[in-house]
Enzyme design. Structure first.
Site, PDB file in Angstrom:
ATOM      1  N   HIS A  34     -35.414 -33.263   2.721  1.00 14.09           N
ATOM      2  CA  HIS A  34     -35.257 -34.034   3.954  1.00 14.09           C
ATOM      3  C   HIS A  34     -34.338 -35.238   3.803  1.00 14.09           C
ATOM      4  O   HIS A  34     -34.302 -36.085   4.706  1.00 14.09           O
ATOM      5  CB  HIS A  34     -36.618 -34.536   4.438  1.00 14.09           C
ATOM      6  CG  HIS A  34     -37.501 -33.479   5.021  1.00 14.09           C
ATOM      7  ND1 HIS A  34     -37.387 -33.053   6.329  1.00 14.09           N
ATOM      8  CD2 HIS A  34     -38.513 -32.765   4.483  1.00 14.09           C
ATOM      9  CE1 HIS A  34     -38.298 -32.123   6.571  1.00 14.09           C
ATOM     10  NE2 HIS A  34     -38.996 -31.924   5.468  1.00 14.09           N
ATOM     11  N   LYS A  51     -37.780 -45.205  16.204  1.00 16.80           N
ATOM     12  CA  LYS A  51     -37.851 -44.484  14.938  1.00 16.80           C
ATOM     13  C   LYS A  51     -38.138 -45.494  13.837  1.00 16.80           C
ATOM     14  O   LYS A  51     -38.135 -46.703  14.065  1.00 16.80           O
ATOM     15  CB  LYS A  51     -36.566 -43.710  14.637  1.00 16.80           C
ATOM     16  CG  LYS A  51     -35.286 -44.533  14.708  1.00 16.80           C
ATOM     17  CD  LYS A  51     -34.063 -43.647  14.533  1.00 16.80           C
ATOM     18  CE  LYS A  51     -33.828 -42.767  15.735  1.00 16.80           C
ATOM     19  NZ  LYS A  51     -33.465 -41.407  15.428  1.00 16.80           N
ATOM     20  N   ARG A  52     -38.418 -44.984  12.659  1.00 14.26           N
ATOM     21  CA  ARG A  52     -38.643 -45.853  11.511  1.00 14.26           C
ATOM     22  C   ARG A  52     -37.482 -46.834  11.360  1.00 14.26           C
ATOM     23  O   ARG A  52     -36.317 -46.465  11.504  1.00 14.26           O
ATOM     24  CB  ARG A  52     -38.776 -44.970  10.259  1.00 14.26           C
ATOM     25  CG  ARG A  52     -38.936 -45.685   8.951  1.00 14.26           C
ATOM     26  CD  ARG A  52     -39.339 -44.684   7.875  1.00 14.26           C
ATOM     27  NE  ARG A  52     -38.473 -43.511   7.859  1.00 14.26           N
ATOM     28  CZ  ARG A  52     -37.434 -43.372   7.028  1.00 14.26           C
ATOM     29  NH1 ARG A  52     -37.132 -44.337   6.176  1.00 14.26           N
ATOM     30  NH2 ARG A  52     -36.709 -42.262   7.041  1.00 14.26           N
ATOM     31  N   LYS A  89     -30.484 -45.912   9.736  1.00 14.08           N
ATOM     32  CA  LYS A  89     -30.686 -45.523  11.140  1.00 14.08           C
ATOM     33  C   LYS A  89     -30.003 -46.513  12.094  1.00 14.08           C
ATOM     34  O   LYS A  89     -29.899 -46.257  13.286  1.00 14.08           O
ATOM     35  CB  LYS A  89     -32.174 -45.402  11.442  1.00 14.08           C
ATOM     36  CG  LYS A  89     -32.833 -44.244  10.675  1.00 14.08           C
ATOM     37  CD  LYS A  89     -34.310 -44.107  10.982  1.00 14.08           C
ATOM     38  CE  LYS A  89     -34.958 -42.994  10.178  1.00 14.08           C
ATOM     39  NZ  LYS A  89     -34.529 -41.646  10.597  1.00 14.08           N
ATOM     40  N   THR A 105     -35.681 -35.365  14.799  1.00 17.95           N
ATOM     41  CA  THR A 105     -36.373 -34.588  15.830  1.00 17.95           C
ATOM     42  C   THR A 105     -36.579 -35.439  17.085  1.00 17.95           C
ATOM     43  O   THR A 105     -36.778 -34.882  18.159  1.00 17.95           O
ATOM     44  CB  THR A 105     -37.730 -34.063  15.328  1.00 17.95           C
ATOM     45  OG1 THR A 105     -38.507 -35.144  14.804  1.00 17.95           O
ATOM     46  CG2 THR A 105     -37.533 -33.003  14.267  1.00 17.95           C
ATOM     47  N   LYS A 129     -36.533 -34.427  21.199  1.00 18.07           N
ATOM     48  CA  LYS A 129     -37.568 -34.782  22.170  1.00 18.07           C
ATOM     49  C   LYS A 129     -36.970 -35.543  23.347  1.00 18.07           C
ATOM     50  O   LYS A 129     -37.332 -35.307  24.506  1.00 18.07           O
ATOM     51  CB  LYS A 129     -38.650 -35.628  21.489  1.00 18.07           C
ATOM     52  CG  LYS A 129     -39.402 -34.907  20.391  1.00 18.07           C
ATOM     53  CD  LYS A 129     -40.204 -35.893  19.548  1.00 18.07           C
ATOM     54  CE  LYS A 129     -40.674 -35.259  18.263  1.00 18.07           C
ATOM     55  NZ  LYS A 129     -41.144 -36.248  17.276  1.00 18.07           N
TER      56      LYS A 129
END
Length: 843
Positions: free
Chosen positions: A390, A585-586, A591, A693, A697
C-alpha cells in the site's frame, strides 16, 4: 535447495478450472427493502421486546439501540452458523483469511438492518414498545445515533479492509477477517487552542452489542525466551505467554443470507495474579503480567518514537499473526485432517506489511508443532500466502531492529535467517558476482551506513514468501516494480500484479446518501444497486434538465445537514449555497493538506485586496487525524485553525470564504461529509498515493475531483473522461526529473508574487498574533527541500481552482459533470475488486 523458495505456485489462469478455483461469485444482489417472509420478522420483534424488557432504562434511545442490536445479532448469528457449516463442506474453493491491523468498520446498525431488511420493522417496534410503556418513542435516527463507531482502524487502509469483508460476504466467498480488539482505537481527537489533543476513544465502555465472545477459542502466544536444540530439533521456550481470546464481529452480506466473520483477538494473562506477592502488599508487581497483556489491546498504532513503543507494536503484530494462524490451522485440521494440504484449501492474505510475520510464524508452526520438513513447510507457506502493498515510500515499509526482533522472537529470527540463507545461495547461483543485488534483496539490512543498525526487512519477507504481490492502482503497481521492488520484480516478474481498489456502494451510497440513491432509482431503475456498472447509463442522461435539478436538490439537502452539523459542533455558520470544498483524510505531508491551505490563504488575500469582485462563495472543510508523534502533521492542523480564526472573523470576507476543521474524523463523520461535498481534494504529490478510496466515495456521491495524476485518480479520469476532472500538477515522471535536476523551491517562490505573499504571511505570523517562530518548522522545509513539491505545483493548483469557480457559476453544467462523474464509478465497486482477488490471487 528446492526451487519453490523462489517460484511459489502461481494461481491458475481464470479460465482454467484448477483445484482451489473459487466458484464464480454471483452479481452483487440488491439490498432488501423488506424482510424475507417467514419467521424472521416475528423473531426480530420477539427478541427486541425480550431484550428491552430486561432494561431498567427501557424508554431510552440507548436501550432501544442495544435491544435492536441484540435482536439483529441473533438473526445474523443463525446466518453465521449456517454459513460456517456450508463453508466447512465446500469443495474446490479456498477459504480466504484476510489479516489487517485495521478494520475501520464504523457503526454496524444501519448495515445490519439493511442486510436483514429491518429498517421499517424496527421503526414499528419502537412505536409498539413505547406505547406499552406510555412514553414517547425515540426516532429511528436517534436510536442509531447512540451506537459508537467501532474504533478498530484509522484511515483508508482500515476502511478498505471493512469494504472487503462486506464484499466477501455479499459475493459468498468463504472468508475470515482477522484483527485486534482495540479498547481505545487509535485515539479520540480533540482540539484545544487549535492544537490536536489525543484522548482515549472509549468506544467499548458499554461493551459491543455486535460481537460474540468465543470462550472456547483461546490460543497461547509467547514472547522472548530462548531456542533450545534438544536432539537436534529446535524448540522455542518463551519467557512470557499470553492467551488470545476470540471475539467475533459478524459482517452480513446483502441480498444473501451469507455472512463473513471479523475475528478479533483480545489478550488475556496466561496465569492468575502472583498471590504470594499480593499478600506481601506488592500489588503492582502481583499484577504486572496482566497489565502487559492488556497493553496489547489498548491502542492502535502506539507511538513508535520510543523503544517501548516499538516493542509494543512488534508484540501487537506478532500477537495478531500467531493467534490467527493457530486458529486457521486448527480449523483446517478439523475439516481436512492434515496440515500438508493447508495451502490448497486456504489463502492467507497480508494487508500491508503489518502482518508480514505470517511466513515466519507459519513456518514455525509447521516445523516445530506439526513436524513438517523444511521444504514441505515452505511449499505450504508459499502456496497460502499473498501480499498487498500500500505504499511507495521506503520509510513506510516496516523494518525491525535485529536486536529487538531477536529478543522478542528468537525462533522466528532463526527461521528468517534460514529463509535468507537459501534465498541468497540461489541468487548467487543465478547472478554470480552481483553482491550488490544480494545486499539489496537480502531480508536483512546490514546497516552499513553511519548510525544505522541491522534490521529485518518485512516487505522483503512478505514478497519472498508470497505467490502473488499486488499493488492497488495501475500507476502504483507500475511504480512498485519500477522503483522500490525493482530487483524483486526482475527476479520474479510473474509474481507482481495490479488490482485497483474499490469501495462498497452499500454503505457509501445507499446508506450514506439515500437522497441521491432515490434520484438514481428514478432515472436508472434499481438495477445499479445489484451491479454498480449500471451507473454508466447516467452518462447519456447527464444533460437532461430534470436530472440536473434532481441532483442539485439532493446535494443541497445534504449540504444543509452538514451546515447544521458544523454550526452545532464548531459554532461556525456556513452557507449551504456556497461551494463545499472538502479534504478529509489522514493528515500527512504527502497528502498535501498544506498545499490546500496555501491556496486558501491566497484566496483570502485576494478577497481582502479586491472585496468588490464577484467571488464564488466557498466553504473549505478539513478533517483527519495526525499520528500522535508526527509533529509536522500536528502543526498543519494548528495552522488550519489559526488561518480559520482570522478568515472566519474578517468582516471584509463575510460569507465568501469559510474554513472549518471537523475533529475526530471517522466513518460516521465521513457519512455526513461525503454526500455534501461539491469538490473533492485529491492532491497528493504524483507518485506517492498508492490508490486512495476517498476519491471514489466522493465521486460516487456526485462530487467533482480536483486532483493530481496519481493513484486511482488516473483510472477514475480514464473511466469518466479526463476533462471531467480538474487535473493539475506535475506527473510522477516529471517529479522524478525535477528532483534529479536539483529542485530549488525557494527560487520557485521568489518568481511567483502570489506564492511569495502567502508564504511570507505565514512566516511572519500574520495568522498567529505575529509569532514568527510558530510555523518555522513548516516554512523552512518548504523553502529548502519541499520534498512533496508544493511550491512546484502551487501555480497550476490555483489555476485549476479558478476553473472550479468558473464551472460552479453554471449550475446546470456543474450538475451535468457530476452526473458523468457518477456514471464513471461503476468499475470502482469493491465487488469488482474482490472478484479480481478471487480469480487472480486466491484461486
Amino acid at each position: 535447495m528446492t526451487s519453490n523458495l523462489h517460484e511459489p505456485p502461481s494461481p491458475a489462469p481464470a479460465d482454467q478450472a484448477a483445484p482451489g478455483t473459487p466458484m464464480t461469485p454471483p452479481a452483487t444482489p440488491a439490498v432488501p427493502t423488506a424482510p424475507a417472509p417467514g419467521p424472521t420478522l416475528a423473531e426480530f420483534h420477539a427478541a427486541y421486546q425480550r431484550e428491552l424488557a430486561q432494561r431498567s432504562d427501557a424508554g431510552s434511545a440507548e436501550a432501544c439501540m442495544r435491544a435492536a442490536a441484540a435482536a439483529s445479532r441473533q438473526l445474523l448469528a443463525a446466518r453465521w452458523a449456517a454459513t460456517q457449516a456450508a463453508d466447512a463442506r465446500r469443495t474446490g474453493v479456498r477459504r480466504v483469511h484476510y489479516l489487517s491491523m485495521e478494520f475501520l468498520m464504523g457503526r454496524a446498525m444501519g448495515n445490519a438492518l439493511a442486510a436483514l431488511g429491518l429498517h421499517e420493522p424496527l421503526a414499528q417496534a419502537l412505536g409498539t414498545a413505547h406505547q406499552l410503556l406510555g412514553e414517547a418513542a425515540p426516532t429511528l435516527a436517534e436510536v442509531m445515533e447512540r451506537e459508537p463507531d467501532a474504533a478498530l482502524g484509522n484511515g483508508g487502509l482500515g476502511r478498505l479492509a471493512a469494504c472487503f469483508l462486506d464484499a466477501m460476504a455479499t459475493r459468498g466467498l468463504p472468508s475470515f477477517g482477522y484483527g485486534l480488539r482495540y479498547e481505545h482505537g487509535m485515539f479520540a481527537q480533540a482540539i484545544e487552542g487549535g492544537c490536536q489533543v489525543e484522548r482515549p476513544d472509549e468506544w467499548l465502555s458499554h461493551g459491543n452489542p455486535w460481537e460474540l465472545l468465543r470462550p472456547e477459542l483461546r490460543y497461547p502466544v509467547g514472547f522472548g525466551g530462548s531456542v533450545q536444540h534438544a536432539g537436534g530439533q529446535p524448540r522455542w521456550q518463551p519467557a512470557e505467554a499470553v492467551l488470545a481470546q476470540a471475539h467475533d464481529f459478524i459482517v452480513p452480506g446483502h441480498g444473501t443470507e451469507r455472512v463473513t466473520t471479523l475475528r478479533q483477538w483480545q489478550a488475556l494473562a496466561a496465569r492468575p495474579i502472583d498471590f504470594v506477592a499480593f499478600c506481601r502488599g506488592e500489588h503492582a508487581a502481583a499484577t504486572s503480567h496482566k497489565q502487559a497483556a492488556d497493553a496489547l489491546n489498548w491502542v492502535l498504532y502506539p507511538d513508535d518514537s520510543t523503544p517501548a513503543g516499538r516493542c509494543l507494536r512488534l508484540r501487537q503484530e506478532y500477537f495478531l499473526v500467531s493467534a490467527s494462524l493457530q486458529d486457521m490451522l486448527a480449523r483446517h485440521l478439523r475439516e481436512q485432517g492434515s496440515v500438508a494440504s493447508f495451502g490448497e484449501h486456504n489463502a492467507v492474505h497480508l494487508n500491508d506489511t503489518h502482518p508480514a510475520l505470517v511466513p515466519a510464524e507459519l513456518m514455525r508452526l509447521l516445523l516445530d508443532v506439526h513436524g513438517l520438513a523444511w521444504d514441505a513447510a515452505w511449499a505450504v507457506t508459499t502456496r497460502a500466502v499473498s501480499y498487498t502493498n500500500h505504499t511507495l515510500m521506503p520509510e513506510a515499509l516496516e523494518c525491525w531492529d535485529l536486536d529487538l526482533f531477536g529478543a522478542l522472537l528468537p525462533r522466528h529470527l532463526d527461521i528468517v535467517y534460514e529463509i535468507n540463507r537459501r534465498l541468497l545461495d540461489t541468487l548467487r547461483q543465478r547472478c554470480p558476482g552481483d553482491e550488490a543485488l544480494v545486499r539489496r534483496i537480502s531480508l536483512i539490512d546490514e546497516g552499513e551506513g553511519p548510525g544505522t543498525t541491522r534490521r529485518v526487512r518485512m516487505a522483503s519477507l512478505a514478497i519472498v514468501a508470497s505467490h502473488t504481490v499486488n499493488g492497488v492502482s495501475a500507476l502504483h503497481s507500475q511504480l512498485m516494480v519500477d522503483t522500490i521492488f525493482a530487483d524483486h520484480a526482475r527476479l520474479w516478474p510473474g509474481r507482481f500484479i495490479n488490482i485497483t481498489n474499490g469501495v462498497t456502494p452499500r454503505r457509501w451510497l445507499m446508506q450514506a446518501n439515500p437522497g441521491l440513491s432515490a434520484v438514481l432509482d428514478d432515472h436508472l431503475g434499481s438495477a445499479w444497486r445489484r451491479e454498480l456498472e449500471g451507473l454508466s447509463g447516467l452518462a447519456a442522461l447527464a444533460d437532461e434538465p430534470a436530472l440536473g435539478q434532481a441532483l442539485r436538490a439532493a446535494k443541497h439537502a445534504n449540504k444543509q445537514r452538514l451546515a447544521k452539523l458544523i454550526r452545532r459542533e464548531l459554532g461556525v455558520v456556513v452557507d449551504p449555497g456556497s461551494l463545499f470544498d472538502v479534504q478529509i483524510k489522514r493528515i500527512h505531508e504527502y497528502k498535501r493538506q498544506l498545499l490546500n491551505l496555501l491556496q486558501v490563504v491566497a484566496r483570502y488575500q485576494a478577497i481582502v485586496a479586491a472585496p468588490q469582485r464577484d467571488w464564488v462563495p466557498r466553504t473549505v472543510v478539513f478533517a483527519g487525524k495526525a499520528a500522535s508523534a508526527y509533529q509536522a502533521a500536528k502543526l498543519i492542523i494548528r495552522l488550519i485553525h489559526d488561518v480559520a480564526q482570522v478568515v472566519n472573523h474578517d468582516p471584509r470576507v463575510g460569507d465568501r470564504l469559510k474554513l472549518v476543521f471537523l475533529p475526530n474524523y471517522g466513518v460516521t463523520l465521513a457519512e455526513a461529509i461525503l454526500p455534501a461535498a461539491d469538490l473533492s481534494e485529491q492532491i497528493s504529490t504524483a507518485g506517492t498515493e498508492a490508490s486512495g478510496t476517498g476519491n471514489m466515495k466522493f465521486a460516487l456521491n456526485g462530487a467533482l475531483t480536483i486532483g493530481t495524476w496519481d493513484g486511482a485518480n488516473i483510472e477514475m479520469a480514464q473511466a469518466m473522461g479526463e476533462d471531467q476532472m480538474f487535473v493539475f500538477g506535475l506527473r510522477a515522471d516529471a517529479v522524478a526529473r525535477l528532483m534529479a535536476q536539483g529542485y530549488a523551491p525557494r527560487r520557485v517562490m521568489e518568481a511567483d508574487a502570489r506564492l511569495r505573499q502567502v508564504v511570507e504571511a505565514i512566516a511572519r505570523g500574520d495568522f498567529c498574533g505575529g509569532d514568527a517562530q510558530r510555523y518555522r518548522p513548516l516554512v523552512q522545509p518548504l523553502l529548502e527541500t519541499d520534498r512533496y513539491c508544493l511550491m512546484a505545483d502551487f501555480a497550476d493548483y490555483v489555476q485549476a481552482q479558478s476553473r472550479v469557480d468558473a464551472l460552479f457559476r453554471e449550475p446546470a453544467a456543474w450538475a451535468a459533470r457530476a452526473a458523468r462523474n457518477i456514471a464513471g464509478m461503476g468499475k470502482f465497486s469493491v465487488d469488482r475488486t474482490i472478484g479480481e482477488y478471487a480469480r487472480k490471487v486466491w484461486a
